[in-house]
Design an enzyme around this catalytic site. Structure first.
Site, PDB file in Angstrom:
ATOM      1  N   ASP A   1       0.874  -1.167   0.000  1.00  0.00           N
ATOM      2  CA  ASP A   1       0.000   0.000   0.000  1.00  0.00           C
ATOM      3  C   ASP A   1       0.913   1.220   0.000  1.00  0.00           C
ATOM      4  O   ASP A   1       1.417   1.627   1.055  1.00  0.00           O
ATOM      5  CB  ASP A   1      -0.896  -0.003   1.237  1.00  0.00           C
ATOM      6  CG  ASP A   1      -1.793   1.225   1.296  1.00  0.00           C
ATOM      7  OD1 ASP A   1      -2.324   1.622   0.244  1.00  0.00           O
ATOM      8  OD2 ASP A   1      -1.954   1.780   2.395  1.00  0.00           O
TER       9      ASP A   1
ATOM     10  N   ASP B   1      -2.239   1.136   7.354  1.00  0.00           N
ATOM     11  CA  ASP B   1      -1.434   0.889   6.151  1.00  0.00           C
ATOM     12  C   ASP B   1      -1.137  -0.596   5.974  1.00  0.00           C
ATOM     13  O   ASP B   1      -1.212  -1.126   4.862  1.00  0.00           O
ATOM     14  CB  ASP B   1      -0.131   1.691   6.204  1.00  0.00           C
ATOM     15  CG  ASP B   1      -0.373   3.190   6.146  1.00  0.00           C
ATOM     16  OD1 ASP B   1      -1.217   3.620   5.342  1.00  0.00           O
ATOM     17  OD2 ASP B   1       0.275   3.931   6.903  1.00  0.00           O
TER      18      ASP B   1
ATOM     19  N   GLU C   1      -1.585  -1.226  -4.815  1.00  0.00           N
ATOM     20  CA  GLU C   1      -2.778  -0.404  -5.021  1.00  0.00           C
ATOM     21  C   GLU C   1      -2.531   0.625  -6.108  1.00  0.00           C
ATOM     22  O   GLU C   1      -1.473   1.254  -6.164  1.00  0.00           O
ATOM     23  CB  GLU C   1      -3.172   0.297  -3.723  1.00  0.00           C
ATOM     24  CG  GLU C   1      -4.507   0.998  -3.819  1.00  0.00           C
ATOM     25  CD  GLU C   1      -4.982   1.534  -2.484  1.00  0.00           C
ATOM     26  OE1 GLU C   1      -5.408   2.706  -2.454  1.00  0.00           O
ATOM     27  OE2 GLU C   1      -4.910   0.803  -1.485  1.00  0.00           O
TER      28      GLU C   1
END
Length: 182
Positions: free
Chosen positions: A7, A141, A69
């Site tokens: 991420d 996160d 992502e």
């Protein structure tokens, strides 16, 4: 199969590692790569911390593939550009470690993990904890990174089934164009 989820973030990049055995998922590790100790005005130094951190995680856990992502467009275009550079550093670290990279939007990840694309961060944390049998919630996160691994584990099975079906279809069906067989 071992999956590494990333991420990306300029201040804090989350990572999560999960082993997949058929439909079962097993938690391996998760955490964050922080750039707090680097001068906020030194973008190249912060990108190097992200690059080195992702390479270190990849070397330590030896994943077969990774999921990252996709950056969404923020209201502030400058923030989007900075996040894109952090994402680029992470992807470059993965590719330079010879790891195949899959990309998913936040909407796809939330839908795969929570069941709806508009889920809040706390909902993602809770579902990741439940799906992986974690005793405590991971940081936001790290939870997002672990959610990416869950999303990819589910998607990889679907993609493999589609590929297998396509290969079978190619073997059993002839294609004709202007009377010729290919």
């Amino acid at each position: 199969m071992r999956i590494l989820g990333i991420d990306p973030g300029l201040r804090s990049t989350g990572f999560g590692v999960v082993d997949v055995d058929g439909p079962r998922l097993f938690y391996v590790a998760s955490g964050t790569i922080k750039t707090d100790n680097v001068d906020a005005g030194s973008l190249p130094a912060r990108l190097k911390v992200i690059f080195d951190g992702v390479r270190e995680v990849a070397a330590r856990y030896q994943p077969q593939c990774a999921s990252v992502e996709i950056v969404f467009v923020n209201v502030n275009p400058q923030s989007t550009l900075l996040l894109g550079q952090a994402r680029g550093a992470a992807i470059t670290a993965l590719v330079s470690s010879n790891i195949e990279v899959a990309e998913y939007t936040a909407l796809q990840v939330k839908k795969a993990v929570v069941g709806q694309g508009k889920a809040r961060k706390e909902q993602v944390q809770e579902m990741v904890s439940r799906l992986l049998g974690l005793p405590v919630r991971p940081s936001k996160d790290a939870a997002d990174a672990l959610a990416l691994t869950v999303c990819h584990a589910h998607a990889a099975r679907s993609f493999a089934a589609i590929e297998l079906a396509t290969q079978r279809a190619r073997k059993t069906q002839a294609q004709y164009k202007a009377g010729r067989s290919y």
